[in-house]
Enzyme design. Structure first.
Site, PDB file in Angstrom:
ATOM      1  N   ASP A  64     129.244  78.812  25.686  1.00  0.00           N
ATOM      2  CA  ASP A  64     128.213  78.879  24.655  1.00  0.00           C
ATOM      3  C   ASP A  64     128.425  80.061  23.708  1.00  0.00           C
ATOM      4  OD1 ASP A  64     127.173  76.730  25.958  1.00  0.00           O
ATOM      5  OD2 ASP A  64     125.576  77.842  26.961  1.00  0.00           O
TER       6      ASP A  64
ATOM      7  N   ASP B  79     107.305  94.673  28.746  1.00  0.00           N
ATOM      8  CA  ASP B  79     108.698  95.072  28.552  1.00  0.00           C
ATOM      9  C   ASP B  79     109.234  94.673  27.186  1.00  0.00           C
ATOM     10  OD1 ASP B  79     108.830  96.265  30.977  1.00  0.00           O
ATOM     11  OD2 ASP B  79     109.955  94.679  31.984  1.00  0.00           O
TER      12      ASP B  79
ATOM     13  N   ALA C 176     114.430  82.955  26.824  1.00  0.00           N
ATOM     14  CA  ALA C 176     113.023  82.570  26.857  1.00  0.00           C
ATOM     15  C   ALA C 176     112.699  81.764  28.112  1.00  0.00           C
ATOM     16  CB  ALA C 176     112.666  81.773  25.606  1.00  0.00           C
TER      17      ALA C 176
END
Length: 465
Positions: A195, A317, A331
Site C-alpha cells: 500500500d 492523545d 482510523a
C-alpha cells in the site's frame, strides 16, 4: 509530439471520434451538469504547452524536450467546476439538491492509447526486483511504451547486477522526487509492492493523478488488488480501456501559521478553483492527517471547527481526520467505522479520548475542518500527513482540511464493490469466524427425546406385537 487537437477532433485508435463536451456545456441554466465525463480539466490545458521539468529528465543520458513529452490526460481527471469530492456535488437547481454518482459508471477511458508509464516499485525489497525487470522489459519491448522510473532505482546495487536490466537501463526515463514535476507527463502508473507504493504515487502528484494499477507484492496489500502472475493479460486489458475505476478522494490540508496572518486579507472570498492552485504549504493526502500530542506527557487539547463553527474540544492523545480510503487504516485501529471509498465523506476519529461518549463521526465531503491548539492547552501538537512531513502545530496556528477535487483513480481488478470487500476479508479478516454447525450436523441432538426417535420407538412396538 504535437498537442492534441480540439475535443471535437479527438479520435480513438479505430478512427472514431469521441463525444466530448464543450466548456460552454458546463453551465446550462445555472445547473452544473453531471461530471461523469471529466474531460473539462483537460480542455482547459490542452491549448497550453507543458511546463519544463528542469534538467533531471533524461533518457539514455540525453535531456528530453519538455514539449515533446506532453501527453493528453485520460477522461478520469477532475472537473474544474466540481467543488468537492469525486462522487457528490451541490446542484444549483432547486429540483435536485445533490447528485450522487453511481460508482458503477466510473470506467477507465482513454483519449488515445497511453504512451508513457511510470513504474513505482517497493524500496529495499529484493523480491520485487525480478518482477520489476520483467515488467519493464515487457512494457518496452512488447508495448513500445516510454517507461519512467525514479532515478534512485538505477542506483540499486542488486538491480545493477542483473544482466537483463543493464540492457534496459539506457531506455528508461528518470526523475528525481522533490525536484522534477510530473504533472501532465505520465499517462499511466504501475505500482509494484504494498500500500505504501500507492501512497507514494499520491504524494508525487499533488494535482491531477493518472490512473493507477497496483500489483500486490507487499505485506498487507489492502490497496493492491492485482496479482502479478498473469500481468501481461491484465495490463493489456487495462491499456485497451477494459477496467473499472475507484476514485479515491484525497484531503487538501493547508497550514496557517500565526506569523503569516499579517499577509492574509481580512475578507476572503470562496474560490471553487482554489484547489487547482495549491499554495506552498498545502499538501494532498490519501489516507489521513493525524494531530497528536507528540513527545509531551500532557493530554492534547485541540479545538475543532466545522465551516467556521466551533464543534468541540478534543482531549486525549490526538485526532485523526481521514478519507474513506483511510478509514480502514489508522482510523479503523482507533475504533472508527469503515467507509467505502466511493462515499463522499470525511471521517473524524479521536485517539484515546478522555471521554467515553466521544465517538467517531462522519461529516460531508464539502465542509472545511479547522483544527487548532486550544488557548488553555498545556502543550503544542504535532501534525503528520500520510505518515510524512511531520511538523509542530503551535498556539495560534491552525490546520484547514477539506476534500480535494483531485482524487486518485485506482484501477479495479474486478469492480468497486468486489475489490473492497475482498480486501476487507483478505487484509483485515473482516467478519471471519468459525461457522456455527447446522442442526443435522450435531450428533448429540439425535438422542432419545426427539419426535423422530419417539416415532421409531412406537413403530418398533407395533412390529413386536
Amino acid at each position: 509530439m504535437s498537442a492534441p487537437s480540439s475535443p471535437a477532433q479527438r479520435k480513438n485508435s479505430e478512427g472514431q471520434a469521441f463525444p466530448c463536451h464543450d466548456k460552454d456545456d458546463v453551465a446550462d441554466g445555472g445547473q452544473l451538469l453531471h461530471a461523469t465525463a471529466l474531460e473539462m480539466a483537460e480542455e482547459a490545458t490542452a491549448s497550453t504547452s507543458a511546463p519544463g521539468l528542469g534538467g533531471g529528465l533524461t533518457r539514455g543520458g540525453a535531456i528530453m524536450s519538455s514539449s515533446w513529452w506532453w501527453r493528453t490526460r485520460s477522461l478520469n481527471a477532475p472537473s474544474p467546476v466540481q467543488q468537492f469530492g469525486p462522487c457528490g456535488r451541490i446542484m444549483k437547481n432547486s429540483a435536485m439538491v445533490m447528485q450522487i454518482q453511481d460508482p458503477a459508471s466510473q470506467r477507465l477511458t482513454w483519449y488515445k492509447p497511453p504512451l508513457t508509464v511510470l513504474v513505482i516499485k517497493k524500496v529495499s525489497d529484493a523480491s520485487v526486483l525480478a518482477p520489476f525487470v520483467q515488467l519493464v522489459d515487457w512494457l518496452l519491448q512488447e508495448k513500445n511504451m516510454v517507461v519512467w522510473v525514479e532515478s534512485a532505482v538505477l542506483e540499486d546495487s542488486l538491480l545493477n547486477e542483473d544482466v537483463r536490466f543493464n540492457a534496459l537501463r539506457d531506455k528508461l526515463v528518470t526523475f528525481k522526487d522533490g525536484r522534477d514535476d510530473l504533472t501532465d507527463r505520465i499517462d499511466f502508473i504501475v505500482c509494484l509492492g504494498g500500500d505504501g507504493t500507492l501512497l507514494y504515487a499520491s504524494l508525487l502528484f499533488q494535482q491531477s493523478v493518472p490512473p493507477v494499477m497496483s500489483f500486490h507484492l507487499g505485506s498487507l496489500g489492502f490497496l493492491t488488488p492485482f496479482r502479478f502472475d498473469n500481468f501481461q493479460d491484465q495490463l493489456t486489458s487495462v491499456l485497451e480501456g477494459h477496467a473499472a475505476l475507484t476514485l479515491r478522494s484525497r484531503l487538501r490540508c493547508v497550514m496557517h501559521r500565526r506569523s503569516d496572518r499579517k499577509h492574509e486579507s481580512k475578507t476572503q472570498q470562496v474560490d471553487p478553483l482554489a484547489d487547482a492552485r495549491p499554495t506552498a504549504n498545502s499538501i494532498l493526502v490519501l489516507n489521513e492527517v493525524v494531530i497528536d500530542r507528540g513527545p509531551s506527557p500532557y493530554l492534547s487539547n485541540i479545538d475543532l471547527f466545522l465551516d467556521g463553527k466551533y464543534i468541540t474540544s478534543v482531549q486525549g492523545d490526538g485526532l485523526i481526520v481521514s478519507t474513506p480510503t483511510g478509514s480502514t487504516a489508522y482510523a479503523a485501529a482507533a475504533g472508527a467505522s469503515m467507509i467505502h471509498p466511493s462515499v463522499p465523506a470525511i471521517m473524524v476519529t479521536p485517539i484515546c479520548p478522555h471521554s467515553l461518549s466521544f465517538r467517531p463521526i462522519v461529516v460531508p465531503a464539502g465542509v472545511e475542518l479547522k483544527i487548532s491548539v486550544s488557548p488553555e492547552s498545556r502543550n503544542t501538537s504535532w501534525v503528520s500527513f500520510d505518515g510524512r512531513n511531520r511538523q509542530e502545530l503551535f498556539h495560534g496556528d491552525s490546520l484547514r482540511v477539506t476534500t480535494s477535487i483531485y482524487p486518485v483513480p485506482c484501477i479495479c481488478a474486478q469492480d468497486q464493490i468486489s475489490d473492497w470487500f475482498a480486501s476487507l476479508a483478505d487484509g483485515l479478516h473482516w467478519n471471519v469466524r468459525k461457522r456455527q454447525k447446522c442442526l443435522d450436523e450435531l450428533s448429540d441432538l439425535t438422542a432419545s427425546g426427539s419426535e423422530d426417535t419417539l416415532d421409531e420407538i412406537e413403530n418398533m412396538k407395533l412390529y413386536d406385537v
